[in-house]
Design an enzyme around this catalytic site. Sequence first.
Site, PDB file in Angstrom:
ATOM      1  N   GLY A  86      44.447  45.384  29.606  1.00 58.31           N
ATOM      2  CA  GLY A  86      45.865  45.754  30.023  1.00 58.31           C
ATOM      3  C   GLY A  86      46.061  46.353  31.434  1.00 58.31           C
ATOM      4  N   HIS A  87      45.065  46.052  32.204  1.00 58.56           N
ATOM      5  CA  HIS A  87      45.084  46.582  33.741  1.00 58.56           C
ATOM      6  C   HIS A  87      44.682  45.406  34.597  1.00 58.56           C
ATOM      7  CE1 HIS A  87      44.893  49.144  37.166  1.00 58.56           C
ATOM      8  NE2 HIS A  87      45.871  49.829  36.595  1.00 58.56           N
ATOM      9  N   PHE A  88      44.998  44.579  34.953  1.00 56.21           N
ATOM     10  CA  PHE A  88      46.580  44.115  34.409  1.00 56.21           C
ATOM     11  C   PHE A  88      46.090  42.627  33.915  1.00 56.21           C
ATOM     12  CE2 PHE A  88      47.416  46.724  37.843  1.00 56.21           C
ATOM     13  CZ  PHE A  88      48.261  47.541  37.677  1.00 56.21           C
TER      14      PHE A  88
ATOM     15  N   VAL B 224      42.536  44.553  37.699  1.00 57.16           N
ATOM     16  CA  VAL B 224      41.848  45.267  38.905  1.00 57.16           C
ATOM     17  C   VAL B 224      41.525  46.588  38.252  1.00 57.16           C
ATOM     18  CG1 VAL B 224      43.163  46.797  40.572  1.00 57.16           C
ATOM     19  CG2 VAL B 224      44.002  44.450  40.176  1.00 57.16           C
TER      20      VAL B 224
END
Length: 152
Positions: free
Chosen positions: A47-49, A54
């Site tokens: 989810g990041h990203f 990252v």
Amino acid sequence: MMDIHQILEKLPHRYPILLVDRVLELEPGKRIRALKNVSINEPYFVGHFPHRPVMPGVLMLEALAQAAALLSFADDKLQSDKNSVIYFVGIDGARFKRPVEPGDQLILDVAVDRIKGGIHKFSARASVAGELACQAELMCTMRSVGGAATPV
């Protein structure tokens, strides 16, 4: 200097929050250099990203804090046992200079600035291939899991 098995003996953290893979250099009471291999398999990358993975800045700070805890536990003057835990008590001057991506090796450099009143203050820097990724001043203290404070 310290492999993953020795790290697991010192830190209470486990996957997915254990963020130190190896200790490269250690001068008890002075400084530590540790390594975090950043892998695409890390759960936060989902989810990041999704389109540009990252490493979250807070996890870079957590990796530095774990290295600081290993440095604290290496101090012979420190009275610690299996019930001792190092807690964050402050972060000052945190700055993020470059993104950390899958495939990077995050080098964690932490040095003791001072120890006073049970509070350890550290200068901490994380870098990738010699390029600064993150820096901060960290403050930590040791507590017993049972609740009583242990002098640092």
